[in-house]
Scaffold this motif. Structure first.
Motif, PDB file in Angstrom:
ATOM      1  N   SER A   1     -16.190   7.129   4.906  1.00 46.10           N
ATOM      2  CA  SER A   1     -15.149   8.150   4.759  1.00 46.10           C
ATOM      3  C   SER A   1     -15.687   9.560   4.995  1.00 46.10           C
ATOM      4  CB  SER A   1     -14.519   8.072   3.370  1.00 46.10           C
ATOM      5  OG  SER A   1     -13.968   6.797   3.138  1.00 46.10           O
ATOM      6  N   GLU A  43      -1.109   4.631  -0.482  1.00 44.72           N
ATOM      7  CA  GLU A  43      -1.913   4.866   0.726  1.00 44.72           C
ATOM      8  C   GLU A  43      -1.029   5.338   1.885  1.00 44.72           C
ATOM      9  OE1 GLU A  43      -2.067   2.296  -1.196  1.00 44.72           O
ATOM     10  OE2 GLU A  43      -4.146   1.798  -1.693  1.00 44.72           O
ATOM     11  N   CYS A  70     -10.501   7.840   1.548  1.00 38.51           N
ATOM     12  CA  CYS A  70     -10.690   7.121   2.809  1.00 38.51           C
ATOM     13  C   CYS A  70      -9.425   7.224   3.671  1.00 38.51           C
ATOM     14  CB  CYS A  70     -11.019   5.657   2.526  1.00 38.51           C
ATOM     15  SG  CYS A  70     -11.429   4.708   4.004  1.00 38.51           S
ATOM     16  N   MET A  85     -17.596   2.334   1.752  1.00 37.95           N
ATOM     17  CA  MET A  85     -16.439   3.204   1.919  1.00 37.95           C
ATOM     18  C   MET A  85     -16.760   4.690   1.767  1.00 37.95           C
ATOM     19  SD  MET A  85     -12.638   2.834   0.230  1.00 37.95           S
ATOM     20  CE  MET A  85     -12.324   1.248   1.011  1.00 37.95           C
ATOM     21  N   ILE A  97     -16.047  -1.782  -0.434  1.00 43.85           N
ATOM     22  CA  ILE A  97     -16.094  -0.582  -1.262  1.00 43.85           C
ATOM     23  C   ILE A  97     -17.487   0.035  -1.278  1.00 43.85           C
ATOM     24  CG2 ILE A  97     -16.672  -1.794  -3.397  1.00 43.85           C
ATOM     25  CD1 ILE A  97     -14.251   1.205  -3.008  1.00 43.85           C
ATOM     26  N   TYR A 115     -11.847  12.665  -3.733  1.00 41.20           N
ATOM     27  CA  TYR A 115     -13.021  11.797  -3.557  1.00 41.20           C
ATOM     28  C   TYR A 115     -13.531  11.298  -4.909  1.00 41.20           C
ATOM     29  CZ  TYR A 115     -17.795  10.357  -2.486  1.00 41.20           C
ATOM     30  OH  TYR A 115     -18.966   9.643  -2.389  1.00 41.20           O
ATOM     31  N   VAL A 150      -8.597   0.412   5.137  1.00 45.11           N
ATOM     32  CA  VAL A 150      -8.825   0.667   3.715  1.00 45.11           C
ATOM     33  C   VAL A 150      -8.887  -0.635   2.922  1.00 45.11           C
ATOM     34  CG1 VAL A 150      -7.825   1.683   1.636  1.00 45.11           C
ATOM     35  CG2 VAL A 150      -7.798   2.954   3.767  1.00 45.11           C
ATOM     36  N   LYS A 151      -8.057  -1.606   3.273  1.00 45.85           N
ATOM     37  CA  LYS A 151      -8.020  -2.877   2.548  1.00 45.85           C
ATOM     38  C   LYS A 151      -9.224  -3.760   2.855  1.00 45.85           C
ATOM     39  CE  LYS A 151      -3.152  -3.646   1.499  1.00 45.85           C
ATOM     40  NZ  LYS A 151      -3.377  -4.108   0.119  1.00 45.85           N
ATOM     41  N   ARG A 171     -10.878   5.362  -2.417  1.00 50.81           N
ATOM     42  CA  ARG A 171      -9.932   4.640  -1.558  1.00 50.81           C
ATOM     43  C   ARG A 171      -8.912   5.595  -0.930  1.00 50.81           C
ATOM     44  NH1 ARG A 171      -8.111  -0.844  -1.587  1.00 50.81           N
ATOM     45  NH2 ARG A 171      -5.977  -1.076  -0.820  1.00 50.81           N
ATOM     46  N   SER A 204     -10.567   9.021  -6.495  1.00 53.03           N
ATOM     47  CA  SER A 204     -10.323   7.727  -5.838  1.00 53.03           C
ATOM     48  C   SER A 204     -10.906   7.737  -4.425  1.00 53.03           C
ATOM     49  CB  SER A 204      -8.822   7.437  -5.768  1.00 53.03           C
ATOM     50  OG  SER A 204      -8.569   6.276  -4.998  1.00 53.03           O
ATOM     51  N   ALA A 233       0.849  -1.194   0.000  1.00 53.47           N
ATOM     52  CA  ALA A 233       0.000   0.000   0.000  1.00 53.47           C
ATOM     53  C   ALA A 233       0.885   1.245   0.000  1.00 53.47           C
ATOM     54  CB  ALA A 233      -0.921  -0.012   1.208  1.00 53.47           C
TER      55      ALA A 233
END
Length: 207
Positions: free
Chosen positions: A109, A56, A168, A105, A102, A160, A97-98, A165, A163, A53
């Motif tokens: 977030s 991230e 988040c 999420m 989704i 946002y 996050v992992k 992710r 992504s 990651a």
């Protein structure tokens, strides 16, 4: 060990005529703090790489540290505790996050980002007894934090849509800043010496 290395670095610089002997303690503190912060960052990067990651991890480090430097918060009593807090934070952020589906999420977030934004806006800066600031300095850091929060908010809106992710990760980083501020406030109230101080992962204004 860290103090020994810091001592060695400062003495080498003194011998080279790069530092003034009168300010030895100041330089020693600065070098020790810089080394500690480097260890924290390196630890986070290692954890991020091990968990696959990289982006991230870098996102968390940037967004967490920029606000934390000026917002302050909880001050660990030992360097080892400070180190483990950094390790736990980045590991938790990446795992959330992992593992977070989704589908939830975006809601998750936005929820924690909004709540954390309010907490950081209201509470910062929160310091510790190591380096108290006067009222003018408190106002100065409060202004910086609020400007940073505004800038981060604009960036986060674009992130946002690019992504969820990564957004988040930004939300979690701000949540940890908020948590450090809450813990710092509690810590100060228990010591009966509320203060504001200055570092990076553990304090500037208020490791």
């Amino acid at each position: 060990m860290l103090k020994k290395v810091s001592n060695w670095v400062v003495k080498v610089l003194l011998k080279g005529g790069l530092l003034s002997p009168e300010d030895y303690e100041i330089y020693l503190y600065g070098v020790e703090t810089a080394l500690l912060q480097s260890i924290h960052i390196l630890t986070m990067l290692v954890v991020g790489f091990c968990l696959d990651a990289k982006l991230e991890t870098l996102t968390f480090i940037v967004f967490y540290s920029i606000i934390r430097i000026y917002a302050g918060g909880f001050h660990a009593t030992t360097k080892l505790c400070c180190y483990f807090i950094s390790w736990i934070m980045i590991s938790s952020a990446i795992l959330i996050v992992k593992l977070l589906p989704i589908s939830i999420m975006p809601t998750f977030s936005i929820g924690i980002y909004s709540l954390s934004l309010i907490i950081v806006f209201v509470l910062s800066p929160v310091g510790n007894k190591n380096k108290p600031l006067d009222l003018l300095e408190i106002h100065h850091y409060k202004t910086i934090v609020r400007k940073l929060l505004l800038a981060e908010l604009f960036i986060s809106v674009f992130v946002y849509f690019a992504s969820v992710r990564i957004f988040c990760v930004i939300s979690i980083s701000l949540a940890f800043v908020a948590l450090m501020l809450i813990l710092g406030t509690v810590q100060n109230s228990k010591s009966h010496k509320p203060s504001v101080s200055i570092t990076f992962f553990h304090n500037k204004p208020a490791d």
